[in-house]
Design a protein around this motif. Structure first.
Motif: not given
Length: 142
Positions: A134-138
């Motif tokens: 999962v992209p870190k921002d999420y």
């Protein structure tokens, strides 16, 4: 130079009725009228109108804008009050911006979520998703 309500409305991208409403509500104490009673705007009036429009767009109620304009018309003796109003409204806008950013972050996450689900052909793809995928921002939404 002098401008009519219609000309100023076009310049500010607002309805002429909005300017008439502002006048009726007492937001334009500087406004002059022609001999025939028509509202006449000067170049310096446009600056005032831009301030009013800015405050309106930040969500400040007409009554509070009128209070600010009254302080402006009273001159330098009300600088502290005017500064306080601007600081308060700035703080409110900063808060709005943070809240809006949080909403945008959630929408971006959900777009990612549904894009990956669409690519997999099912939302079940997320049932066992690993955090590192999962992209870190999420990560805060997991």
């Amino acid at each position: 130079m002098l401008y009519t309500v219609g000309e100023v409305a076009k310049q500010l991208n607002v309805a002429a009725s909005t300017l008439r409403y502002y006048d009726k509500e007492g937001l334009l104490p500087f406004l002059e009228r022609s001999g025939g009673g028509m509202r006449v705007f000067k170049d310096e009036d446009l600056s005032w109108l831009r301030i009013i429009e800015c405050l309106k767009k930040t969500g400040m109620p007409i009554k509070e804008i009128k209070n600010f304009m009254d302080h402006c018309m009273e001159g330098d003796s009300k600088i502290d009050e005017r500064l306080s109003i601007m600081e308060s409204q700035r703080d409110a806008v900063i808060k709005q911006m943070k809240e809006t950013q949080e909403m945008l972050d959630m929408l971006n996450y959900k777009c990612w979520y549904y894009e990956t689900a669409k690519a997999a052909g099912t939302c079940a793809v997320h049932a066992n998703v690993q955090t590192e995928n999962v992209p870190k921002d999420y990560h805060k939404f997991l």
